[in-house]
Scaffold this motif. Structure first.
Motif, PDB file in Angstrom:
ATOM      1  N   ALA A   1     -20.990 -55.825 -42.442  1.00 16.67           N
ATOM      2  CA  ALA A   1     -21.977 -55.972 -43.003  1.00 16.67           C
ATOM      3  C   ALA A   1     -22.159 -57.685 -43.372  1.00 16.67           C
ATOM      4  CB  ALA A   1     -22.487 -55.303 -44.343  1.00 16.67           C
ATOM      5  N   MET A   2     -20.937 -57.985 -44.163  1.00 16.77           N
ATOM      6  CA  MET A   2     -20.774 -59.689 -44.141  1.00 16.77           C
ATOM      7  C   MET A   2     -20.748 -60.319 -43.013  1.00 16.77           C
ATOM      8  SD  MET A   2     -21.037 -59.493 -47.482  1.00 16.77           S
ATOM      9  CE  MET A   2     -20.343 -61.417 -47.623  1.00 16.77           C
ATOM     10  N   ALA A   3     -20.083 -59.864 -42.021  1.00 16.87           N
ATOM     11  CA  ALA A   3     -20.020 -60.419 -40.606  1.00 16.87           C
ATOM     12  C   ALA A   3     -21.627 -60.870 -40.171  1.00 16.87           C
ATOM     13  CB  ALA A   3     -19.113 -59.961 -39.780  1.00 16.87           C
ATOM     14  N   ALA A   4     -22.288 -59.670 -40.138  1.00 16.12           N
ATOM     15  CA  ALA A   4     -23.531 -59.718 -39.794  1.00 16.12           C
ATOM     16  C   ALA A   4     -24.390 -60.759 -40.390  1.00 16.12           C
ATOM     17  CB  ALA A   4     -24.183 -58.284 -39.624  1.00 16.12           C
ATOM     18  N   GLY A   5     -24.232 -60.544 -41.831  1.00 13.01           N
ATOM     19  CA  GLY A   5     -25.031 -61.461 -42.589  1.00 13.01           C
ATOM     20  C   GLY A   5     -24.697 -62.962 -42.460  1.00 13.01           C
ATOM     21  N   LEU A   6     -23.527 -63.135 -42.228  1.00  4.03           N
ATOM     22  CA  LEU A   6     -23.125 -64.488 -41.919  1.00  4.03           C
ATOM     23  C   LEU A   6     -23.245 -65.214 -40.580  1.00  4.03           C
ATOM     24  CD1 LEU A   6     -19.461 -64.587 -43.308  1.00  4.03           C
ATOM     25  CD2 LEU A   6     -21.273 -65.941 -43.966  1.00  4.03           C
ATOM     26  N   ALA A   7     -23.161 -64.170 -39.497  1.00  6.94           N
ATOM     27  CA  ALA A   7     -23.866 -64.502 -38.251  1.00  6.94           C
ATOM     28  C   ALA A   7     -25.394 -64.844 -38.145  1.00  6.94           C
ATOM     29  CB  ALA A   7     -23.450 -63.356 -37.242  1.00  6.94           C
ATOM     30  N   LEU A   8     -26.157 -63.974 -38.744  1.00  6.79           N
ATOM     31  CA  LEU A   8     -27.481 -64.176 -38.685  1.00  6.79           C
ATOM     32  C   LEU A   8     -27.942 -65.393 -39.355  1.00  6.79           C
ATOM     33  CD1 LEU A   8     -28.442 -60.567 -39.354  1.00  6.79           C
ATOM     34  CD2 LEU A   8     -28.838 -61.677 -37.321  1.00  6.79           C
ATOM     35  N   ALA A   9     -27.207 -65.715 -40.628  1.00  7.43           N
ATOM     36  CA  ALA A   9     -27.745 -66.731 -41.563  1.00  7.43           C
ATOM     37  C   ALA A   9     -27.306 -68.172 -40.614  1.00  7.43           C
ATOM     38  CB  ALA A   9     -26.662 -66.820 -42.767  1.00  7.43           C
ATOM     39  N   ILE A  10     -26.069 -68.262 -40.125  1.00  2.00           N
ATOM     40  CA  ILE A  10     -25.710 -69.732 -39.180  1.00  2.00           C
ATOM     41  C   ILE A  10     -26.714 -69.707 -38.189  1.00  2.00           C
ATOM     42  CG2 ILE A  10     -23.763 -70.444 -38.039  1.00  2.00           C
ATOM     43  CD1 ILE A  10     -21.782 -69.280 -39.939  1.00  2.00           C
ATOM     44  N   SER A  11     -26.847 -68.555 -37.437  1.00  2.00           N
ATOM     45  CA  SER A  11     -27.954 -68.637 -36.382  1.00  2.00           C
ATOM     46  C   SER A  11     -29.144 -68.980 -36.756  1.00  2.00           C
ATOM     47  CB  SER A  11     -27.908 -67.233 -35.721  1.00  2.00           C
ATOM     48  OG  SER A  11     -28.923 -67.256 -34.545  1.00  2.00           O
ATOM     49  N   TRP A  12     -29.647 -68.749 -37.958  1.00  2.00           N
ATOM     50  CA  TRP A  12     -30.884 -69.428 -38.391  1.00  2.00           C
ATOM     51  C   TRP A  12     -30.832 -70.588 -38.555  1.00  2.00           C
ATOM     52  CZ3 TRP A  12     -33.956 -66.020 -42.677  1.00  2.00           C
ATOM     53  CH2 TRP A  12     -35.160 -66.449 -42.656  1.00  2.00           C
ATOM     54  N   PHE A  13     -29.966 -71.216 -39.129  1.00  2.00           N
ATOM     55  CA  PHE A  13     -29.537 -72.617 -39.613  1.00  2.00           C
ATOM     56  C   PHE A  13     -29.530 -73.489 -38.251  1.00  2.00           C
ATOM     57  CE2 PHE A  13     -26.614 -76.324 -40.330  1.00  2.00           C
ATOM     58  CZ  PHE A  13     -27.304 -77.114 -41.043  1.00  2.00           C
ATOM     59  N   ALA A  14     -28.670 -72.876 -37.278  1.00  2.00           N
ATOM     60  CA  ALA A  14     -28.330 -73.916 -36.147  1.00  2.00           C
ATOM     61  C   ALA A  14     -29.498 -73.836 -35.021  1.00  2.00           C
ATOM     62  CB  ALA A  14     -27.241 -73.353 -35.453  1.00  2.00           C
ATOM     63  N   PHE A  15     -30.506 -72.308 -34.945  1.00  2.00           N
ATOM     64  CA  PHE A  15     -31.505 -72.585 -33.934  1.00  2.00           C
ATOM     65  C   PHE A  15     -32.736 -72.218 -34.398  1.00  2.00           C
ATOM     66  CE2 PHE A  15     -27.132 -70.728 -32.250  1.00  2.00           C
ATOM     67  CZ  PHE A  15     -26.770 -71.981 -31.300  1.00  2.00           C
ATOM     68  N   ALA A  16     -32.834 -72.027 -35.751  1.00  2.00           N
ATOM     69  CA  ALA A  16     -34.104 -71.681 -36.403  1.00  2.00           C
ATOM     70  C   ALA A  16     -34.450 -70.150 -35.923  1.00  2.00           C
ATOM     71  CB  ALA A  16     -35.243 -72.478 -36.048  1.00  2.00           C
ATOM     72  N   ASN A  17     -33.563 -69.444 -35.483  1.00  2.00           N
ATOM     73  CA  ASN A  17     -33.786 -68.065 -35.163  1.00  2.00           C
ATOM     74  C   ASN A  17     -32.591 -67.226 -35.376  1.00  2.00           C
ATOM     75  OD1 ASN A  17     -34.328 -65.865 -33.845  1.00  2.00           O
ATOM     76  ND2 ASN A  17     -34.561 -66.360 -31.957  1.00  2.00           N
ATOM     77  N   PRO A  18     -32.655 -66.052 -36.182  1.00  2.00           N
ATOM     78  CA  PRO A  18     -31.422 -65.497 -36.505  1.00  2.00           C
ATOM     79  C   PRO A  18     -30.756 -64.540 -35.452  1.00  2.00           C
ATOM     80  CG  PRO A  18     -33.269 -64.279 -37.503  1.00  2.00           C
ATOM     81  CD  PRO A  18     -33.756 -65.623 -37.093  1.00  2.00           C
ATOM     82  N   PHE A  19     -31.810 -64.264 -34.693  1.00  2.00           N
ATOM     83  CA  PHE A  19     -31.538 -63.211 -33.385  1.00  2.00           C
ATOM     84  C   PHE A  19     -31.213 -63.805 -32.120  1.00  2.00           C
ATOM     85  CE2 PHE A  19     -34.363 -60.941 -36.472  1.00  2.00           C
ATOM     86  CZ  PHE A  19     -33.386 -60.081 -36.980  1.00  2.00           C
ATOM     87  N   THR A  20     -30.075 -64.575 -31.991  1.00  2.00           N
ATOM     88  CA  THR A  20     -29.585 -65.037 -30.736  1.00  2.00           C
ATOM     89  C   THR A  20     -28.193 -64.485 -30.220  1.00  2.00           C
ATOM     90  OG1 THR A  20     -28.322 -66.760 -31.933  1.00  2.00           O
ATOM     91  CG2 THR A  20     -30.598 -67.143 -31.515  1.00  2.00           C
ATOM     92  N   ILE A  21     -28.107 -64.734 -28.961  1.00  2.00           N
ATOM     93  CA  ILE A  21     -26.821 -64.438 -28.298  1.00  2.00           C
ATOM     94  C   ILE A  21     -25.564 -64.846 -29.170  1.00  2.00           C
ATOM     95  CG2 ILE A  21     -25.394 -64.698 -26.260  1.00  2.00           C
ATOM     96  CD1 ILE A  21     -27.815 -64.327 -24.544  1.00  2.00           C
ATOM     97  N   ARG A  22     -25.872 -66.142 -29.577  1.00  2.00           N
ATOM     98  CA  ARG A  22     -24.547 -66.904 -30.404  1.00  2.00           C
ATOM     99  C   ARG A  22     -24.430 -66.044 -31.553  1.00  2.00           C
ATOM    100  NH1 ARG A  22     -22.054 -71.805 -30.125  1.00  2.00           N
ATOM    101  NH2 ARG A  22     -22.607 -71.440 -27.851  1.00  2.00           N
ATOM    102  N   ALA A  23     -25.610 -65.538 -32.465  1.00  2.00           N
ATOM    103  CA  ALA A  23     -25.350 -64.786 -33.345  1.00  2.00           C
ATOM    104  C   ALA A  23     -24.516 -63.524 -33.470  1.00  2.00           C
ATOM    105  CB  ALA A  23     -26.741 -64.291 -33.894  1.00  2.00           C
ATOM    106  N   ALA A  24     -24.822 -62.747 -31.997  1.00  2.00           N
ATOM    107  CA  ALA A  24     -24.026 -61.561 -31.502  1.00  2.00           C
ATOM    108  C   ALA A  24     -22.527 -62.261 -31.321  1.00  2.00           C
ATOM    109  CB  ALA A  24     -24.504 -60.979 -30.315  1.00  2.00           C
ATOM    110  N   GLU A  25     -22.266 -63.212 -30.751  1.00  2.00           N
ATOM    111  CA  GLU A  25     -20.842 -63.550 -30.625  1.00  2.00           C
ATOM    112  C   GLU A  25     -20.292 -63.929 -31.918  1.00  2.00           C
ATOM    113  OE1 GLU A  25     -21.474 -66.018 -26.248  1.00  2.00           O
ATOM    114  OE2 GLU A  25     -21.385 -67.155 -28.338  1.00  2.00           O
ATOM    115  N   TRP A  26     -20.863 -64.545 -32.784  1.00  2.00           N
ATOM    116  CA  TRP A  26     -20.435 -64.931 -34.213  1.00  2.00           C
ATOM    117  C   TRP A  26     -20.057 -63.517 -34.991  1.00  2.00           C
ATOM    118  CZ3 TRP A  26     -24.551 -69.482 -34.833  1.00  2.00           C
ATOM    119  CH2 TRP A  26     -24.057 -70.504 -34.372  1.00  2.00           C
ATOM    120  N   PHE A  27     -21.014 -62.511 -34.589  1.00  2.00           N
ATOM    121  CA  PHE A  27     -20.850 -61.474 -35.572  1.00  2.00           C
ATOM    122  C   PHE A  27     -19.609 -60.659 -35.055  1.00  2.00           C
ATOM    123  CE2 PHE A  27     -21.301 -56.635 -35.123  1.00  2.00           C
ATOM    124  CZ  PHE A  27     -21.139 -56.300 -36.438  1.00  2.00           C
TER     125      PHE A  27
END
Length: 255
Positions: free
Chosen positions: A102-128
């Motif tokens: 849950a924490m890993a998913a939250g961080l991944a979505l938050a960083i993806s949102w910050f970096a790409f203005a979209n939480p649901f990206t391929i990079r978010a899945a990689e970060w997770f």
């Protein structure tokens, strides 16, 4: 008559010293108040006073709660009195793994949102997956000796070469960190693929072929997480991450 006077009364005896305040005493007081009781809060302020109380009532621990003149007991007994379940120290639970993911998913979505203005990206899945690996490794590294002892109970490679049990959390953490930054993929992808494959085979053999009931060392040696589907999924995810990152790396090499 005010509201306080109408409330039922409970007596609580708890340790409250200058250098030690019993946490279970505070929990007991809060639980009683939440249940609508007016608490007569008796502090045991010295070791001598505490020992005398234990001897008088024939109890081994404090806090102790009394309701209607009847001794209920400590915090766990009080929870049971109000309908709560007794805590089973040997019970297995997926909570540690759920917390990590849950924490890993939250961080991944938050960083993806910050970096790409979209939480649901391929990079978010990689970060997770990368963050999950790093967090799980961190939990193992808190006590490598205890982790390795539990890990040796089921990992096939560690049983043949004992040092692997101590190397594993460092390898997992290194792979997770490198993958999070797409750094040295030539190293992180093979590590992830290797430890994931060995782990998946070991878990499948222990759980589904030998039918053994074991606790997983995935969140450290003191964990109560059952070895099984979650453990297998974790290893399959590392295999997938290794293949994904490795494939991308190879595709970018000059032909």
């Amino acid at each position: 008559m005010d509201n306080q006077a109408r409330k039922p009364t409970a007596e609580l005896y708890r340790m409250a010293m200058d250098k030690h305040v019993c946490p279970y005493g505070l929990k007991s007081r809060y639980l009683l108040q939440r249940q609508g009781y007016r608490v007569e809060d008796h502090h045991l302020t010295t070791r001598e006073q505490t020992d005398a109380f234990k001897q008088e009532y024939g109890v081994a621990t404090t806090p102790q709660t009394f309701i209607d003149g009847k001794r209920i007991g400590g915090y766990d007994a009080l929870r049971e009195y109000f309908g709560g379940k007794a805590k089973d120290l040997d019970a297995t639970s997926y909570k540690p793994v759920i917390a990590v993911f849950a924490m890993a998913a939250g961080l991944a979505l938050a960083i993806s949102w910050f970096a790409f203005a979209n939480p649901f990206t391929i990079r978010a899945a990689e970060w997770f997956l990368a963050f999950s690996m790093a967090m799980l490794a961190m939990l193992k590294l808190q006590d490598v000796e205890q982790f390795s002892t539990m890990f040796l109970g089921y990992d096939l490679l560690a049983r043949r070469w004992v040092p692997y049990a101590s190397i594993y959390p460092f390898a997992e953490g290194l792979a997770g960190i490198l993958m999070a930054g797409h750094v040295a993929t030539w190293l992180s992808a093979p590590i992830s693929l290797f430890i994931g494959t060995v782990g998946a085979v070991s878990v499948f053999y222990a759980v589904y072929i030998q039918k053994r009931e074991l606790k997983c060392a995935c969140v450290g040696g003191s964990a109560k997480v059952p070895l099984g589907f979650v453990s297998l999924t974790e290893n399959l995810a590392m295999i997938g991450m290794g293949l994904w990152m490795g494939g991308n790396y190879l595709s970018q090499l000059p032909h």
